[in-house]
Every structure is written in structure tokens, then in C-alpha cells.
Design an enzyme around this catalytic site. Structure first.
Site, PDB file in Angstrom:
ATOM      1  N   LYS A 195      -2.127  -1.542  -3.793  1.00 47.58           N
ATOM      2  CA  LYS A 195      -3.000  -0.374  -3.706  1.00 47.58           C
ATOM      3  C   LYS A 195      -2.179   0.898  -3.790  1.00 47.58           C
ATOM      4  O   LYS A 195      -1.183   0.993  -3.070  1.00 47.58           O
ATOM      5  CB  LYS A 195      -3.714  -0.436  -2.358  1.00 47.58           C
ATOM      6  CG  LYS A 195      -4.595   0.727  -2.036  1.00 47.58           C
ATOM      7  CD  LYS A 195      -5.178   0.567  -0.670  1.00 47.58           C
ATOM      8  CE  LYS A 195      -5.960   1.813  -0.330  1.00 47.58           C
ATOM      9  NZ  LYS A 195      -6.441   1.814   1.011  1.00 47.58           N
ATOM     10  N   LYS A 231       0.867  -1.177   0.000  1.00 50.68           N
ATOM     11  CA  LYS A 231       0.000   0.000   0.000  1.00 50.68           C
ATOM     12  C   LYS A 231       0.902   1.225   0.000  1.00 50.68           C
ATOM     13  O   LYS A 231       1.690   1.435   0.931  1.00 50.68           O
ATOM     14  CB  LYS A 231      -0.897   0.002   1.228  1.00 50.68           C
ATOM     15  CG  LYS A 231      -1.743   1.267   1.335  1.00 50.68           C
ATOM     16  CD  LYS A 231      -2.758   1.160   2.442  1.00 50.68           C
ATOM     17  CE  LYS A 231      -3.523   2.459   2.613  1.00 50.68           C
ATOM     18  NZ  LYS A 231      -4.507   2.383   3.680  1.00 50.68           N
TER      19      LYS A 231
END
Ligand code: PBG
Length: 311
Positions: free
Chosen positions: A232, A179
Site C-alpha cells: 500500500k 505500507k
């Protein structure tokens, strides 16, 4: 005969939904048109409609009243937490639906950070027991997949152990493996009012310039017992999705985040792009890069287009 290499199935899409305490509320997120903050009573028919369209999995995010936030995110595992209540109700109402939850302190933290803040510093190890408590409370409420989005080191192992100790061996973990500290989360933070009060998330989220570091994060997640790995955002990080797919056997998820969806919606609203063409192409690129499943705000809209035979 059909030799096309990549396909998108509706049941490979995970639909993120923002949840609000209260009744009769369906409030559009201004920076993410077509997406709403729902109260549970309004959400139930929406989930039903999605299930009918073939969407099976939902990831829920709570929008928490400022007054309930504190330094230790204690509302995250409080008995009267509306988010936990909603998970429970949805699972009881629709036993077939798969509910993924969010584990991070930011929706409940008065500091707006994913971890515990002491003297302006995010304390990694002090955060872990808080995340574990949150995860167990969500599993008790009926969650099928726990989604630690906080990026603290060691949280997957810590959460796995806590789930197992409490008898939730069947509950899986979708780790937010890679992320990035991205600028594409803006509309999400608007939806939840969860922007950090001070500083940024760069001490725990990944540097967008780093690729090899994602391999280290992924190795740790495998070792700690993750069931799925997520990348992400998705679009600006297709190379990371591809790399993890090449190097690991776990299923790969990609989060087509709020900012990615918002920029496409904005361009389409201006008449600069065709929604019917650009949206499925965007999702296809993420699948082609190697994602097995995609978390996307376009899930319902794609499912509707599929039903009409448009995609
Ligand atoms: C926070 C969290 C974020 C998103 C999911 N969980 C935002 C952040 O890290 O600040 C972003 C999702 C999106 O932009 O759609 N735990």
C-alpha cells in the site's frame, strides 16, 4: 482460445466503505467523488447491491466523533461501538459477505496516530495490547479478516495470539505488510477526519525510498502468522508488489488507495482521461504486477462495467 495473461475478476476486488454513526446519512467524500460516508441503514442496501454485482468482500472504516476519541483509543473496543455493531448487523443480514476490518488506533485516537503517543513519541510495544483488544472485539462482532493497518512491529503475532486464545482460530489476518508513509492517503484522512494532530507517520510507516526493507517486513509477517500480505499504496509501488509475489507464497493484496483513485477521477472529470479506459487499465496494471486481490474504491464501478459487458 484466449491467451491473455492477466484477468480481473470482480470477486478479486475488495470494496472499502466509510461508516458513520447515525441514521439516514450518505455523505459524499469531497476529495473522493463517488464515495460516501454511510450510516448503517443506508449502507445495508448498498452492500446488497454490491453483493448482487458479485463483490463479496468489504473493508469497513469508521468515522468517529471527535468527542469519543481519547489517547488510548478506548472507543475502539467499547461495548456500544457503532462500528462493531455494524459488522455484527451486516454479517447477520448477509451471511455470505466477507467483512474485513481495520485495526489501528487512528480513527479513535485523540492524537490521530496509529499508535499510542507518549510525550510526542509513538510507543510501539504499548500499542500492541490495544490493537489486540480491538482485533478480538472485531472478531467477536463477526469479522472474517482482520486488517492491521497500523505498522507497529510485532502486531501480527500479537493479534494472532490474542485471536487464537479467544477461540477465533478461523479469523484471518491481512497484514498491511509494506505500507509506505505516502502522500496518497489524503482523501481517506478527509473521510475519517483522522489526520495526525502533530508530526507524521514516518516513524512507523515505510520510507518510500526503500524496497529491500519490504522483504524484511514480509518475512516477519510470514513468521508471525499473516494469511495475506498487502502492499500500500499500489500504483507507485508496483515494483514492491512484484517483488513480494516473486519471493513469497502467501496471497498478495494491493491497496489502490484514495489518492490514486482521486487523481484518476479528477483527470476524468476534467475530460483529460477516459474513465472507462483508464480505470480498468489502472486495475489491470496492479494485477499484472502480481496482486491476487485489490482493495479499490473502483470496485463497484468496475463490477457495474463488467455487468454491462464494458470490461
Ligand atoms: C490508517 C489507514 C490509512 C489508510 C488505511 N488505513 C491512512 C493512514 O495511514 O494515514 C489509507 C487508505 C487510503 O488512502 O485509501 N490506519
Amino acid at each position: 482460445m484466449h491467451a491473455q495473461e492477466t484477468h480481473i475478476q470482480v470477486n478479486q476486488l475488495i470494496y472499502p466503505l466509510f461508516l458513520y454513526d447515525g441514521k439516514g446519512m450518505k455523505e459524499e467524500v469531497k476529495s473522493l467523488p463517488g464515495n460516501y460516508r454511510w450510516s448503517l441503514d443506508k449502507l445495508i442496501p448498498e452492500v446488497e447491491a454490491c453483493l448482487e454485482l458479485g463483490i463479496t468482500t468489504f473493508v469497513l472504516f469508521p468515522a468517529v466523533d471527535e468527542a469519543l476519541k481519547d489517547k488510548t483509543a478506548s472507543y475502539g473496543f467499547a461495548k456500544d461501538n457503532f462500528y462493531l455493531h455494524a459488522i455484527h448487523t451486516l454479517k447477520n443480514t448477509f451471511p455470505a459477505c466477507c467483512i474485513m476490518t481495520d485495526v489501528a488506533m487512528d480513527p479513535y485516537s485523540s492524537d490521530g496516530h496509529d499508535g499510542f503517543v507518549l510525550d510526542g513519541q509513538i510507543m510501539n510495544d504499548e500499542t500492541l495490547p490495544i490493537l489486540a483488544k480491538m482485533a478480538v472485539a472485531q472478531a467477536q462482532a463477526g469479522a472474517d479478516i482482520i486488517g492491521p493497518s497500523d505498522m507497529m512491529d510485532g502486531r501480527v503475532g500479537h493479534i494472532r495470539e490474542a485471536l487464537d486464545e479467544n477461540g477465533f482460530t478461523e479469523v484471518s489476518i491481512m497484514s498491511y505488510t509494506a505500507k509506505y508513509a505516502s502522500a496518497f492517503y489524503g482523501p481517506f484522512r478527509d473521510a475519517l477526519d483522522s489526520a495526525p494532530k502533530a508530526g507524521d507517520k514516518k516513524t512507523y510507516q515505510m520510507n518510500p525510498a526503500n524496497k529491500r526493507e519490504a522483504l524484511i517486513e514480509a518475512q516477519l509477517d510470514v513468521y508471525e502468522g499473516a494469511d495475506y500480505m498487502m502492499v500500500k499504496p499500489a500504483l507507485p509501488y508496483l515494483d514492491i508488489i512484484h517483488m513480494l509475489k516473486q519471493n513469497f507464497e502467501l496471497p498478495i493484496a494491493a491497496y489502490n488507495v484514495s489518492g490514486e483513485c482521486a487523481m484518476l477521477i479528477a483527470a476524468c472529470q476534467n475530460g483529460w482521461l477516459s474513465y472507462e479506459k483508464a480505470m480498468p487499465e489502472m486495475l489491470m496494471s496492479i494485477k499484472r504486477a502480481g496482486a491476487d486481490v485489490i482493495l479499490t474504491y473502483f470496485a463497484k464501478s468496475f463490477a457495474e462495467m463488467r455487468k454491462k459487458g464494458l470490461v
